[in-house]
Write an enzyme that holds these catalytic residues in place. Structure first.
Site, PDB file in Angstrom:
ATOM      1  N   GLU A 121      78.942  20.464  63.997  1.00  0.00           N
ATOM      2  CA  GLU A 121      76.853  20.140  64.330  1.00  0.00           C
ATOM      3  C   GLU A 121      77.025  18.422  63.737  1.00  0.00           C
ATOM      4  O   GLU A 121      78.145  17.753  63.723  1.00  0.00           O
ATOM      5  CB  GLU A 121      76.702  20.585  63.191  1.00  0.00           C
ATOM      6  CG  GLU A 121      77.952  20.975  61.666  1.00  0.00           C
ATOM      7  CD  GLU A 121      76.603  20.967  60.042  1.00  0.00           C
ATOM      8  OE1 GLU A 121      75.809  20.238  59.846  1.00  0.00           O
ATOM      9  OE2 GLU A 121      77.421  21.919  59.146  1.00  0.00           O
ATOM     10  N   LYS A 145      66.692  16.514  59.658  1.00  0.00           N
ATOM     11  CA  LYS A 145      67.724  17.699  59.617  1.00  0.00           C
ATOM     12  C   LYS A 145      66.623  18.705  60.220  1.00  0.00           C
ATOM     13  O   LYS A 145      65.515  19.156  60.430  1.00  0.00           O
ATOM     14  CB  LYS A 145      67.677  18.017  58.241  1.00  0.00           C
ATOM     15  CG  LYS A 145      67.861  18.926  57.941  1.00  0.00           C
ATOM     16  CD  LYS A 145      68.290  19.424  56.365  1.00  0.00           C
ATOM     17  CE  LYS A 145      68.337  21.077  55.863  1.00  0.00           C
ATOM     18  NZ  LYS A 145      68.908  21.514  54.539  1.00  0.00           N
ATOM     19  N   VAL A 152      73.445  23.840  60.878  1.00  0.00           N
ATOM     20  CA  VAL A 152      74.749  25.452  61.562  1.00  0.00           C
ATOM     21  C   VAL A 152      73.256  26.030  61.981  1.00  0.00           C
ATOM     22  O   VAL A 152      73.887  26.578  62.754  1.00  0.00           O
ATOM     23  CB  VAL A 152      75.617  25.869  59.898  1.00  0.00           C
ATOM     24  CG1 VAL A 152      75.601  26.988  60.790  1.00  0.00           C
ATOM     25  CG2 VAL A 152      76.353  25.717  59.541  1.00  0.00           C
ATOM     26  N   ASP A 197      65.175  30.791  47.939  1.00  0.00           N
ATOM     27  CA  ASP A 197      65.705  29.217  48.830  1.00  0.00           C
ATOM     28  C   ASP A 197      66.610  30.072  49.673  1.00  0.00           C
ATOM     29  O   ASP A 197      67.510  30.383  48.917  1.00  0.00           O
ATOM     30  CB  ASP A 197      65.423  28.730  48.493  1.00  0.00           C
ATOM     31  CG  ASP A 197      66.464  27.425  49.464  1.00  0.00           C
ATOM     32  OD1 ASP A 197      66.319  27.315  50.369  1.00  0.00           O
ATOM     33  OD2 ASP A 197      66.062  25.836  48.501  1.00  0.00           O
ATOM     34  N   SER A 217      68.595  30.075  53.246  1.00  0.00           N
ATOM     35  CA  SER A 217      69.499  29.336  54.343  1.00  0.00           C
ATOM     36  C   SER A 217      68.725  29.662  55.832  1.00  0.00           C
ATOM     37  O   SER A 217      69.212  30.864  55.543  1.00  0.00           O
ATOM     38  CB  SER A 217      70.949  28.428  54.491  1.00  0.00           C
ATOM     39  OG  SER A 217      70.905  27.486  55.178  1.00  0.00           O
ATOM     40  N   ALA A 218      68.604  29.282  56.604  1.00  0.00           N
ATOM     41  CA  ALA A 218      67.750  29.957  57.844  1.00  0.00           C
ATOM     42  C   ALA A 218      69.463  30.655  58.399  1.00  0.00           C
ATOM     43  O   ALA A 218      69.489  30.585  59.508  1.00  0.00           O
ATOM     44  CB  ALA A 218      67.329  28.895  59.142  1.00  0.00           C
ATOM     45  N   LYS A 259      79.128  26.110  49.204  1.00  0.00           N
ATOM     46  CA  LYS A 259      79.448  25.708  47.952  1.00  0.00           C
ATOM     47  C   LYS A 259      78.872  25.683  46.731  1.00  0.00           C
ATOM     48  O   LYS A 259      77.708  27.560  46.841  1.00  0.00           O
ATOM     49  CB  LYS A 259      78.240  24.057  47.804  1.00  0.00           C
ATOM     50  CG  LYS A 259      78.921  23.062  48.595  1.00  0.00           C
ATOM     51  CD  LYS A 259      78.648  22.135  47.960  1.00  0.00           C
ATOM     52  CE  LYS A 259      79.138  20.558  48.710  1.00  0.00           C
ATOM     53  NZ  LYS A 259      78.776  20.207  50.122  1.00  0.00           N
TER      54      LYS A 259
HETATM   55  N1  PSU Z   1      76.725  22.563  53.130  1.00  0.00           N
HETATM   56  C1  PSU Z   1      77.364  21.853  53.254  1.00  0.00           C
HETATM   57  N2  PSU Z   1      77.735  21.074  53.650  1.00  0.00           N
HETATM   58  C2  PSU Z   1      76.712  20.130  54.744  1.00  0.00           C
HETATM   59  C3  PSU Z   1      75.225  21.901  54.893  1.00  0.00           C
HETATM   60  C4  PSU Z   1      75.479  23.204  53.937  1.00  0.00           C
HETATM   61  O1  PSU Z   1      78.102  22.087  51.989  1.00  0.00           O
HETATM   62  O2  PSU Z   1      75.993  19.062  55.576  1.00  0.00           O
HETATM   63  C5  PSU Z   1      74.461  20.886  55.974  1.00  0.00           C
HETATM   64  C6  PSU Z   1      74.863  21.773  57.068  1.00  0.00           C
HETATM   65  O3  PSU Z   1      74.192  21.051  58.545  1.00  0.00           O
HETATM   66  C7  PSU Z   1      73.758  23.387  56.198  1.00  0.00           C
HETATM   67  C8  PSU Z   1      72.591  23.572  56.058  1.00  0.00           C
HETATM   68  O4  PSU Z   1      73.184  23.950  57.683  1.00  0.00           O
HETATM   69  O5  PSU Z   1      73.338  22.030  55.344  1.00  0.00           O
HETATM   70  C9  PSU Z   1      71.504  24.190  55.124  1.00  0.00           C
HETATM   71  O6  PSU Z   1      70.351  23.081  54.968  1.00  0.00           O
HETATM   72  P1  PSU Z   1      69.918  24.629  54.221  1.00  0.00           P
HETATM   73  O7  PSU Z   1      70.027  24.735  52.955  1.00  0.00           O
HETATM   74  O8  PSU Z   1      68.380  23.573  53.808  1.00  0.00           O
HETATM   75  O9  PSU Z   1      69.750  25.603  54.863  1.00  0.00           O
HETATM   76 MN    MN Z   2      66.711  26.139  51.676  1.00  0.00          MN
END
Ligand code: PSU
Ligand code: MN
Length: 307
Positions: free
Chosen positions: A25, A87, A107, A139, A141-142, A160
């Site tokens: 990615e 992003k 991802v 919230d 993640s997609a 995390k």
């Molecule tokens: N978690 C990590 N490092 C990252 C990401 C997530 O420890 O760099 C990045 C990845 O690209 C993941 C995105 O797909 O953040 C998720 O963002 P969101 O929570 O906005 O969906």
């Molecule tokens: Mn989010």
């Protein structure tokens, strides 16, 4: 073929010859790490994939194209521009294709483009998940929805502890996404090998993982798989330090009212700042470790035939 998909010469050659390929990615490059460590890491990750017998395909959106496989100059550009690159998750893709602006894929969007290109194995650092307090903020993640619908296996160091790991695993279960622990019974929490939560299945070799993936997709079970690969013990930072930094980063985020797609990059940056770079060193090591395993699974997948 999709008119927006642009496959690099080396990835195209690998596809033609049936060689193993690992997708990577680009949000981790533009938003996950500072310059120049991000570019150096992205190139080392590609090299690690090659050393383990597979061809790397770093994915991004550039010049109105969904790119599978980037040149060094393109990786340098994404890393140097950093947060100036959008992003991009699934919802954002048509807008970037329309504007021609560069996009760093998460991802979710990396999985989607990998599948279009015919790539089944993907290595990253950590997946997104259900955020703490999601019952209020919604919230989620997609990345999790993408795992539910797109047939790509994601090798990661878990997720995390800025996230609600229990709810993240529940969500994956609901959506039929299997979570494999590589040589572990426990779901790792990115910087730490343990989280207190179990995985669905423990598998101890790349060949066993490749066998399950091959069978899953041959059996017509579309969708992704999470392959959770704990950070090597020698690179694991002190859990208490990471925990304290995580709690502080979360409370600062609330105080500043940060929400939406800014949440993950803010927390990642803050934890790095609060741990004096220790988290960044760990982050780099776990990504390399994931690239190694993904390449070995991709190689083993070439030899898995169960029809
Ligand atoms: N978690 C990590 N490092 C990252 C990401 C997530 O420890 O760099 C990045 C990845 O690209 C993941 C995105 O797909 O953040 C998720 O963002 P969101 O929570 O906005 O969906
Ligand atoms: Mn989010």
């Amino acid at each position: 073929m999709n008119p927006f998909l642009e496959i690099s010469p080396s990835v195209n050659e690998a596809l033609q010859n049936g060689q193993p390929i690992v997708a990577l990615e680009s949000t981790i490059i533009s938003h996950g790490m500072p310059y120049p460590d991000n570019v150096a890491t992205a190139l080392r990750v590609e090299q690690t994939v090659r050393e383990n017998g597979a061809v790397p395909a770093t994915i991004a959106i550039l010049n109105g194209k969904l790119k599978a496989g980037l040149s060094e100059a393109e990786i340098e550009h994404l890393g140097k521009t950093g947060r100036g690159v959008a992003k991009v998750s699934r919802r954002d893709i048509p807008f970037l294709l329309s504007s021609g602006k560069p996009g760093a894929t998460t991802v979710a969007s990396t999985m989607l483009i990998a599948e279009m290109a015919g790539i089944r194995i993907f290595a990253t650092g950590g997946i997104g998940g259900v955020h703490r307090g999601a019952s209020e903020t919604m919230d989620i993640s997609a990345d999790l929805q993408e795992l539910a619908r797109t047939s790509v296996a994601v090798v990661c160091a878990g997720a995390k502890s800025i996230l609600d790991l229990g709810l993240t695993l529940e969500y994956l279960e609901t959506h039929g996404v299997s979570v494999i622990g590589y040589q572990t019974d426990e779901f790792p929490a990115f910087y730490t090998r343990r989280s207190g939560f179990g995985v669905d299945y423990r598998l101890d070799s790349p060949a066993e993982i490749a066998k399950v993936l091959t069978i899953k997709w041959l059996a017509g079970l579309a969708g992704g798989v999470v392959i959770a690969n704990p950070i090597p013990a020698e690179h694991e930072p002190l859990a208490a330090r990471i925990q304290a930094a995580t709690e502080q980063a979360l409370s600062e985020m609330q105080r500043l009212g940060i929400s939406g797609k800014e949440v993950s990059p803010f927390l990642l940056g803050k934890i790095k700042e609060l741990t004096g770079g220790e988290s960044l060193r760990a982050n780099i090591e776990l990504v390399l470790n994931n690239a190694r395993l993904a390449a070995r699974v991709a190689v083993a997948s070439m030899n898995s035939k169960f029809t």
